[in-house]
Design an enzyme around this catalytic site. Structure first.
Site, mmCIF file in Angstrom:
data_model
loop_
_atom_site.group_PDB
_atom_site.id
_atom_site.type_symbol
_atom_site.label_atom_id
_atom_site.label_comp_id
_atom_site.label_asym_id
_atom_site.label_seq_id
_atom_site.Cartn_x
_atom_site.Cartn_y
_atom_site.Cartn_z
ATOM 1 N N ASN A 120 20.986 -2.004 -10.542
ATOM 2 C CA ASN A 120 21.239 -1.238 -9.322
ATOM 3 C C ASN A 120 22.188 -2.050 -8.434
ATOM 4 O O ASN A 120 22.406 -3.252 -8.659
ATOM 5 C CB ASN A 120 19.927 -0.847 -8.630
ATOM 6 N N ARG A 143 22.075 -3.243 -5.501
ATOM 7 C CA ARG A 143 21.553 -4.443 -4.815
ATOM 8 C C ARG A 143 21.580 -5.635 -5.770
ATOM 9 O O ARG A 143 21.963 -6.739 -5.409
ATOM 10 C CB ARG A 143 20.125 -4.184 -4.331
ATOM 11 N N SER A 172 22.042 -9.045 -31.527
ATOM 12 C CA SER A 172 21.075 -9.963 -32.121
ATOM 13 C C SER A 172 21.735 -10.826 -33.179
ATOM 14 O O SER A 172 22.306 -10.309 -34.148
ATOM 15 C CB SER A 172 19.925 -9.174 -32.760
ATOM 16 N N GLU A 216 23.481 -17.451 -18.877
ATOM 17 C CA GLU A 216 23.421 -17.549 -17.408
ATOM 18 C C GLU A 216 23.195 -16.173 -16.780
ATOM 19 O O GLU A 216 22.425 -16.025 -15.823
ATOM 20 C CB GLU A 216 24.723 -18.175 -16.877
ATOM 21 N N LEU A 217 23.863 -15.176 -17.342
ATOM 22 C CA LEU A 217 23.772 -13.830 -16.762
ATOM 23 C C LEU A 217 22.332 -13.289 -16.762
ATOM 24 O O LEU A 217 21.879 -12.704 -15.778
ATOM 25 C CB LEU A 217 24.699 -12.896 -17.560
ATOM 26 N N ARG A 245 19.661 -14.605 -16.352
ATOM 27 C CA ARG A 245 18.755 -15.198 -15.361
ATOM 28 C C ARG A 245 18.575 -14.271 -14.161
ATOM 29 O O ARG A 245 17.643 -14.434 -13.376
ATOM 30 C CB ARG A 245 19.292 -16.553 -14.899
ATOM 31 N N HIS A 246 19.504 -13.315 -14.017
ATOM 32 C CA HIS A 246 19.399 -12.366 -12.891
ATOM 33 C C HIS A 246 18.413 -11.281 -13.296
ATOM 34 O O HIS A 246 18.697 -10.463 -14.180
ATOM 35 C CB HIS A 246 20.782 -11.829 -12.533
ATOM 36 N N ARG A 249 27.745 -15.471 -8.797
ATOM 37 C CA ARG A 249 28.570 -15.847 -9.951
ATOM 38 C C ARG A 249 30.068 -15.761 -9.704
ATOM 39 O O ARG A 249 30.843 -16.197 -10.563
ATOM 40 C CB ARG A 249 28.187 -14.981 -11.160
ATOM 41 N N SER A 287 17.616 -2.069 0.305
ATOM 42 C CA SER A 287 16.813 -1.216 -0.586
ATOM 43 C C SER A 287 17.487 0.139 -0.806
ATOM 44 O O SER A 287 17.313 0.752 -1.857
ATOM 45 C CB SER A 287 15.397 -1.044 -0.046
HETATM 46 C C1 FAD Z 1 26.174 -22.022 -9.568
HETATM 47 C C2 FAD Z 1 24.844 -21.851 -10.248
HETATM 48 C C3 FAD Z 1 24.297 -22.908 -10.944
HETATM 49 C C4 FAD Z 1 23.046 -22.763 -11.592
HETATM 50 N N1 FAD Z 1 22.521 -23.817 -12.289
HETATM 51 C C5 FAD Z 1 21.316 -23.693 -12.901
HETATM 52 C C6 FAD Z 1 20.741 -24.765 -13.632
HETATM 53 O O1 FAD Z 1 21.309 -25.847 -13.743
HETATM 54 N N2 FAD Z 1 19.537 -24.563 -14.241
HETATM 55 C C7 FAD Z 1 18.868 -23.391 -14.141
HETATM 56 O O2 FAD Z 1 17.780 -23.262 -14.699
HETATM 57 N N3 FAD Z 1 19.383 -22.356 -13.460
HETATM 58 C C8 FAD Z 1 20.593 -22.477 -12.847
HETATM 59 N N4 FAD Z 1 21.116 -21.410 -12.158
HETATM 60 C C9 FAD Z 1 20.380 -20.134 -12.171
HETATM 61 C C10 FAD Z 1 19.598 -19.911 -10.869
HETATM 62 O O3 FAD Z 1 18.590 -20.878 -10.717
HETATM 63 C C11 FAD Z 1 18.972 -18.501 -10.869
HETATM 64 O O4 FAD Z 1 18.087 -18.400 -11.962
HETATM 65 C C12 FAD Z 1 19.997 -17.411 -10.985
HETATM 66 O O5 FAD Z 1 21.071 -17.629 -10.113
HETATM 67 C C13 FAD Z 1 19.344 -16.058 -10.667
HETATM 68 O O6 FAD Z 1 19.039 -16.055 -9.301
HETATM 69 P P1 FAD Z 1 17.790 -15.306 -8.715
HETATM 70 O O7 FAD Z 1 16.527 -15.786 -9.327
HETATM 71 O O8 FAD Z 1 17.942 -15.347 -7.239
HETATM 72 O O9 FAD Z 1 18.161 -13.804 -9.234
HETATM 73 P P2 FAD Z 1 17.225 -12.572 -9.526
HETATM 74 O O10 FAD Z 1 16.295 -12.846 -10.611
HETATM 75 O O11 FAD Z 1 18.168 -11.442 -9.751
HETATM 76 O O12 FAD Z 1 16.430 -12.371 -8.219
HETATM 77 C C14 FAD Z 1 17.049 -11.885 -7.037
HETATM 78 C C15 FAD Z 1 16.093 -12.177 -5.884
HETATM 79 O O13 FAD Z 1 14.875 -11.442 -6.094
HETATM 80 C C16 FAD Z 1 13.770 -12.235 -5.685
HETATM 81 N N5 FAD Z 1 12.936 -12.535 -6.864
HETATM 82 C C17 FAD Z 1 13.259 -12.328 -8.177
HETATM 83 N N6 FAD Z 1 12.255 -12.675 -8.970
HETATM 84 C C18 FAD Z 1 11.271 -13.143 -8.164
HETATM 85 C C19 FAD Z 1 10.001 -13.696 -8.422
HETATM 86 N N7 FAD Z 1 9.522 -13.813 -9.661
HETATM 87 N N8 FAD Z 1 9.276 -14.086 -7.367
HETATM 88 C C20 FAD Z 1 9.728 -13.965 -6.111
HETATM 89 N N9 FAD Z 1 10.946 -13.453 -5.790
HETATM 90 C C21 FAD Z 1 11.706 -13.067 -6.815
HETATM 91 C C22 FAD Z 1 14.335 -13.495 -5.070
HETATM 92 O O14 FAD Z 1 14.578 -13.288 -3.709
HETATM 93 C C23 FAD Z 1 15.656 -13.634 -5.777
HETATM 94 O O15 FAD Z 1 16.622 -14.410 -5.077
HETATM 95 C C24 FAD Z 1 22.351 -21.531 -11.524
HETATM 96 C C25 FAD Z 1 22.918 -20.471 -10.798
HETATM 97 C C26 FAD Z 1 24.145 -20.612 -10.173
HETATM 98 C C27 FAD Z 1 24.739 -19.432 -9.431
#
Ligand code: FAD
Length: 251
Positions: free
Chosen positions: A190, A192, A107, A93-94, A96-97, A201, A72
């Site tokens: 940030n 973290r 856009s 993919e990016l 998703r974080h 990644r 933190s």
């Molecule tokens: C090699 C690889 C292959 C992948 N393949 C697929 C795929 O085939 N299909 C697919 O859909 N996705 C895929 N993903 C995406 C993956 O499922 C995650 O969405 C992505 O890596 C983001 O991770 P995260 O949710 O931990 O990250 P962040 O959203 O940055 O979250 C970081 C951490 O915060 C906490 N957190 C965040 N949001 C919440 C929440 N709402 N509730 C509780 N805790 C939370 C969790 O501890 C989480 O680990 C892939 C990722 C990788 C690296």
């Protein structure tokens, strides 16, 4: 002939500026950047240890923070990066974080893609015959896009607002553009968040383009804030591409 990117361009847009409060000075030791000092200041505030009784340099202090898993503290330091020459599939993919991240991406509804650039998938680079086959498909998709935009503008010519009409045409025509279409995205996160994203990644399991981008970003962050990224090491994986591993997993 469109422009083809073979690697991204990454630009640092913003980094922390630390302003030390005169009434709470820290006994700083060693070299450090503003982002690192901000995190150290925040960490020391918790125990009011500004006197630095263990005589730690900033980077030693941050090493201990990472080791102890006090992630933190790293959330205070935020960096903004501009990514260009990356594909829509990479940004898909990016984004998703989520935790600690903010995104603003080009856009395809507002911006004309008639002269879009494209990103050559890393696995194709260096093989002329594969590259040619791939480029042929890309060029055909771009030709279809241009034709569709023109036809849709004609079809909806009764829409008076020209901006809206163009948006209607482009949002439909973009359906034929490939995942390899180049895009631009501003990413703020940030430390973290950056650490978690880079861990996932830059690993061997990640897709090649995002993995290359993560390794490049890691090198930038290791210059920006060595104390917060020093536990990553890059190496050549068995698939002969660069990857990185982390010492202190997901803090
Ligand atoms: C090699 C690889 C292959 C992948 N393949 C697929 C795929 O085939 N299909 C697919 O859909 N996705 C895929 N993903 C995406 C993956 O499922 C995650 O969405 C992505 O890596 C983001 O991770 P995260 O949710 O931990 O990250 P962040 O959203 O940055 O979250 C970081 C951490 O915060 C906490 N957190 C965040 N949001 C919440 C929440 N709402 N509730 C509780 N805790 C939370 C969790 O501890 C989480 O680990 C892939 C990722 C990788 C690296």
């Amino acid at each position: 002939m469109p422009h083809f990117y073979t690697e991204p361009t990454i630009t640092v847009l913003a980094r922390p500026q630390f302003i030390e409060p005169a009434h709470l000075p820290v006994n700083w030791m060693g070299e450090s950047t503003d982002g690192e000092r901000l995190a150290e200041f925040a960490g020391r505030l918790c125990y009011m240890s500004q006197k630095n009784p263990a005589n730690r340099t900033t980077r030693e202090y941050l090493e201990n923070i990472k080791k102890q898993g006090h992630g933190s503290v790293l959330e205070h330091a935020t960096y903004s990066l501009l990514f260009e020459g990356v594909s829509r599939s990479l940004t898909h993919e990016l984004v998703r974080h989520r935790a600690g991240f903010a995104y603003s991406q080009l856009s395809q509804r507002y911006v004309d893609e008639s002269e879009a650039a494209f990103v050559v998938p890393p696995s194709i680079i260096g093989d002329e015959s594969l590259l040619k086959a791939w480029q042929t498909q890309i060029e055909s998709a771009q030709t279809s896009y241009v034709a569709l935009v023109a036809e849709l503008m004609e079809r909806y010519k009764w829409v008076e607002d020209k901006v809206h009409r163009r948006k209607m045409a482009r949002e439909a025509a973009r359906g034929v553009l490939p995942n390899s279409t180049e895009t631009k995205i501003v990413v703020t996160a940030n430390v973290r968040g950056w650490r978690t994203m880079l861990e996932l990644r830059s690993s061997e399991g990640a897709e090649f383009e995002i993995r290359r981008m993560a390794v490049m970003t890691l090198r930038i962050m290791q210059k920006e804030a060595p104390g917060m990224f020093s536990d990553f090491e890059t190496y050549i994986a068995p698939d002969r591409a660069e990857a990185a591993r982390i010492a202190y997993h997901k803090i």
